[in-house]
Write a protein that holds these residues in place. Structure first.
Motif, PDB file in Angstrom:
ATOM      1  N   VAL A  17       0.845  -1.205   0.000  1.00 18.76           N
ATOM      2  CA  VAL A  17       0.000   0.000   0.000  1.00 18.76           C
ATOM      3  C   VAL A  17       0.876   1.249   0.000  1.00 18.76           C
ATOM      4  CG1 VAL A  17      -1.668   1.324   1.364  1.00 18.76           C
ATOM      5  CG2 VAL A  17      -1.972  -1.135   1.056  1.00 18.76           C
ATOM      6  N   ALA A  18       1.951   1.220   0.769  1.00 19.65           N
ATOM      7  CA  ALA A  18       2.859   2.371   0.805  1.00 19.65           C
ATOM      8  C   ALA A  18       3.489   2.610  -0.567  1.00 19.65           C
ATOM      9  CB  ALA A  18       3.939   2.152   1.856  1.00 19.65           C
ATOM     10  N   LEU A  19       3.844   1.552  -1.271  1.00 17.61           N
ATOM     11  CA  LEU A  19       4.403   1.711  -2.616  1.00 17.61           C
ATOM     12  C   LEU A  19       3.383   2.300  -3.584  1.00 17.61           C
ATOM     13  CD1 LEU A  19       6.571  -1.471  -3.115  1.00 17.61           C
ATOM     14  CD2 LEU A  19       7.349   0.879  -3.097  1.00 17.61           C
ATOM     15  N   VAL A  20       2.142   1.894  -3.475  1.00 14.48           N
ATOM     16  CA  VAL A  20       1.093   2.450  -4.340  1.00 14.48           C
ATOM     17  C   VAL A  20       0.914   3.936  -4.052  1.00 14.48           C
ATOM     18  CG1 VAL A  20      -1.375   2.406  -4.820  1.00 14.48           C
ATOM     19  CG2 VAL A  20      -0.103   0.280  -4.699  1.00 14.48           C
ATOM     20  N   VAL A  21       0.898   4.303  -2.784  1.00 17.47           N
ATOM     21  CA  VAL A  21       0.736   5.711  -2.416  1.00 17.47           C
ATOM     22  C   VAL A  21       1.912   6.535  -2.937  1.00 17.47           C
ATOM     23  CG1 VAL A  21       0.668   7.317  -0.466  1.00 17.47           C
ATOM     24  CG2 VAL A  21      -0.727   5.257  -0.437  1.00 17.47           C
ATOM     25  N   VAL A  22       3.124   6.048  -2.751  1.00 14.42           N
ATOM     26  CA  VAL A  22       4.303   6.775  -3.234  1.00 14.42           C
ATOM     27  C   VAL A  22       4.276   6.903  -4.750  1.00 14.42           C
ATOM     28  CG1 VAL A  22       6.820   6.656  -3.471  1.00 14.42           C
ATOM     29  CG2 VAL A  22       5.759   6.240  -1.263  1.00 14.42           C
ATOM     30  N   SER A  23       3.846   5.856  -5.445  1.00  6.98           N
ATOM     31  CA  SER A  23       3.813   5.923  -6.908  1.00  6.98           C
ATOM     32  C   SER A  23       2.782   6.935  -7.404  1.00  6.98           C
ATOM     33  CB  SER A  23       3.524   4.551  -7.498  1.00  6.98           C
ATOM     34  OG  SER A  23       2.186   4.169  -7.262  1.00  6.98           O
ATOM     35  N   HIS A  24       1.724   7.184  -6.641  1.00  7.81           N
ATOM     36  CA  HIS A  24       0.740   8.185  -7.048  1.00  7.81           C
ATOM     37  C   HIS A  24       1.177   9.594  -6.667  1.00  7.81           C
ATOM     38  CE1 HIS A  24      -1.889   5.300  -8.645  1.00  7.81           C
ATOM     39  NE2 HIS A  24      -2.583   4.987  -7.566  1.00  7.81           N
ATOM     40  N   VAL A  25       1.860   9.734  -5.539  1.00  8.27           N
ATOM     41  CA  VAL A  25       2.287  11.052  -5.084  1.00  8.27           C
ATOM     42  C   VAL A  25       3.483  11.542  -5.899  1.00  8.27           C
ATOM     43  CG1 VAL A  25       3.249  12.338  -3.137  1.00  8.27           C
ATOM     44  CG2 VAL A  25       1.375  10.731  -2.772  1.00  8.27           C
ATOM     45  N   LYS A  26       4.486  10.678  -6.091  1.00  6.83           N
ATOM     46  CA  LYS A  26       5.693  11.025  -6.850  1.00  6.83           C
ATOM     47  C   LYS A  26       5.910   9.966  -7.938  1.00  6.83           C
ATOM     48  CE  LYS A  26       8.333  13.300  -3.223  1.00  6.83           C
ATOM     49  NZ  LYS A  26       9.614  13.289  -2.522  1.00  6.83           N
ATOM     50  N   PRO A  27       5.316  10.141  -9.103  1.00  2.22           N
ATOM     51  CA  PRO A  27       5.436   9.115 -10.143  1.00  2.22           C
ATOM     52  C   PRO A  27       6.872   8.912 -10.623  1.00  2.22           C
ATOM     53  CG  PRO A  27       3.767  10.740 -10.736  1.00  2.22           C
ATOM     54  CD  PRO A  27       4.427  11.212  -9.492  1.00  2.22           C
ATOM     55  N   ALA A  28       7.704   9.929 -10.551  1.00  2.14           N
ATOM     56  CA  ALA A  28       9.087   9.794 -11.024  1.00  2.14           C
ATOM     57  C   ALA A  28       9.983   9.107  -9.992  1.00  2.14           C
ATOM     58  CB  ALA A  28       9.652  11.168 -11.359  1.00  2.14           C
ATOM     59  N   ALA A  29       9.495   8.894  -8.783  1.00  2.00           N
ATOM     60  CA  ALA A  29      10.320   8.309  -7.726  1.00  2.00           C
ATOM     61  C   ALA A  29      10.521   6.807  -7.905  1.00  2.00           C
ATOM     62  CB  ALA A  29       9.707   8.587  -6.359  1.00  2.00           C
ATOM     63  N   LEU A  30       9.575   6.141  -8.549  1.00  2.00           N
ATOM     64  CA  LEU A  30       9.668   4.696  -8.740  1.00  2.00           C
ATOM     65  C   LEU A  30       9.794   4.371 -10.227  1.00  2.00           C
ATOM     66  CD1 LEU A  30       6.917   3.496  -6.270  1.00  2.00           C
ATOM     67  CD2 LEU A  30       9.370   3.415  -5.943  1.00  2.00           C
ATOM     68  N   ALA A  31      10.594   3.377 -10.519  1.00  2.00           N
ATOM     69  CA  ALA A  31      10.766   2.956 -11.910  1.00  2.00           C
ATOM     70  C   ALA A  31       9.543   2.169 -12.365  1.00  2.00           C
ATOM     71  CB  ALA A  31      12.014   2.097 -12.039  1.00  2.00           C
ATOM     72  N   GLY A  32       9.230   2.282 -13.634  1.00  2.00           N
ATOM     73  CA  GLY A  32       8.144   1.486 -14.196  1.00  2.00           C
ATOM     74  C   GLY A  32       8.580   0.037 -14.374  1.00  2.00           C
ATOM     75  N   LEU A  33       7.626  -0.831 -14.682  1.00  2.00           N
ATOM     76  CA  LEU A  33       7.926  -2.251 -14.817  1.00  2.00           C
ATOM     77  C   LEU A  33       8.910  -2.519 -15.951  1.00  2.00           C
ATOM     78  CD1 LEU A  33       7.366  -5.110 -13.836  1.00  2.00           C
ATOM     79  CD2 LEU A  33       5.474  -5.198 -15.459  1.00  2.00           C
ATOM     80  N   GLY A  34       8.742  -1.846 -17.073  1.00  2.00           N
ATOM     81  CA  GLY A  34       9.653  -2.037 -18.205  1.00  2.00           C
ATOM     82  C   GLY A  34      11.083  -1.644 -17.873  1.00  2.00           C
ATOM     83  N   GLU A  35      11.240  -0.510 -17.212  1.00  2.00           N
ATOM     84  CA  GLU A  35      12.576  -0.057 -16.810  1.00  2.00           C
ATOM     85  C   GLU A  35      13.185  -0.999 -15.778  1.00  2.00           C
ATOM     86  OE1 GLU A  35      14.757   3.834 -14.808  1.00  2.00           O
ATOM     87  OE2 GLU A  35      12.650   3.948 -15.399  1.00  2.00           O
ATOM     88  N   LEU A  36      12.369  -1.446 -14.854  1.00  2.00           N
ATOM     89  CA  LEU A  36      12.844  -2.375 -13.832  1.00  2.00           C
ATOM     90  C   LEU A  36      13.348  -3.667 -14.459  1.00  2.00           C
ATOM     91  CD1 LEU A  36      13.069  -3.109 -10.770  1.00  2.00           C
ATOM     92  CD2 LEU A  36      10.800  -4.099 -11.026  1.00  2.00           C
ATOM     93  N   LEU A  37      12.546  -4.241 -15.353  1.00  2.00           N
ATOM     94  CA  LEU A  37      12.955  -5.495 -15.991  1.00  2.00           C
ATOM     95  C   LEU A  37      14.177  -5.319 -16.880  1.00  2.00           C
ATOM     96  CD1 LEU A  37       9.515  -7.093 -16.845  1.00  2.00           C
ATOM     97  CD2 LEU A  37      11.107  -7.736 -15.037  1.00  2.00           C
ATOM     98  N   SER A  38      14.278  -4.188 -17.567  1.00  2.00           N
ATOM     99  CA  SER A  38      15.450  -3.978 -18.414  1.00  2.00           C
ATOM    100  C   SER A  38      16.721  -3.855 -17.578  1.00  2.00           C
ATOM    101  CB  SER A  38      15.277  -2.745 -19.293  1.00  2.00           C
ATOM    102  OG  SER A  38      15.250  -1.573 -18.520  1.00  2.00           O
ATOM    103  N   ARG A  39      16.614  -3.269 -16.405  1.00  2.00           N
ATOM    104  CA  ARG A  39      17.794  -3.189 -15.530  1.00  2.00           C
ATOM    105  C   ARG A  39      18.126  -4.542 -14.901  1.00  2.00           C
ATOM    106  NH1 ARG A  39      18.047   2.515 -12.300  1.00  2.00           N
ATOM    107  NH2 ARG A  39      17.853   3.832 -14.132  1.00  2.00           N
ATOM    108  N   VAL A  40      17.102  -5.296 -14.541  1.00  2.00           N
ATOM    109  CA  VAL A  40      17.351  -6.603 -13.926  1.00  2.00           C
ATOM    110  C   VAL A  40      17.986  -7.559 -14.929  1.00  2.00           C
ATOM    111  CG1 VAL A  40      16.211  -8.665 -13.014  1.00  2.00           C
ATOM    112  CG2 VAL A  40      15.599  -6.426 -12.141  1.00  2.00           C
ATOM    113  N   PHE A  41      17.483  -7.547 -16.163  1.00  2.00           N
ATOM    114  CA  PHE A  41      17.977  -8.470 -17.174  1.00  2.00           C
ATOM    115  C   PHE A  41      19.168  -7.930 -17.954  1.00  2.00           C
ATOM    116  CE2 PHE A  41      13.497 -10.095 -16.939  1.00  2.00           C
ATOM    117  CZ  PHE A  41      13.849 -11.282 -16.338  1.00  2.00           C
TER     118      PHE A  41
END
Length: 64
Positions: A17-41
């Motif tokens: 829930v905290a991650l959802v709230v942070v993603s709505h308050v500061k969208p640039a603070a968290l990486a999107g799924l595509g960016e996350l997967l590209s960095r992981v792989f």
């Protein structure tokens, strides 16, 4: 010990829930799924580690 286990299980949804709230308050603070997967792989050791982890999960929880 029981209280510690229950607190641990309650902490996981609270963190979600905290991650959802942070993603709505500061969208640039968290990486999107595509960016996350590209960095992981991006590196071979990370891909191998993830593959082995998924294999281990499947072996222990899906076989039988």
């Amino acid at each position: 010990m029981y209280v510690l286990v229950v607190a641990g299980y309650a902490l996981i949804p609270a963190a979600g829930v905290a991650l959802v709230v942070v993603s709505h308050v500061k969208p640039a603070a968290l990486a999107g799924l595509g960016e996350l997967l590209s960095r992981v792989f991006a590196t071979r050791p990370a891909r191998i580690t993830l593959l082995l982890f998924v294999w281990w999960l499947g072996w222990h929880f899906l076989v039988g």
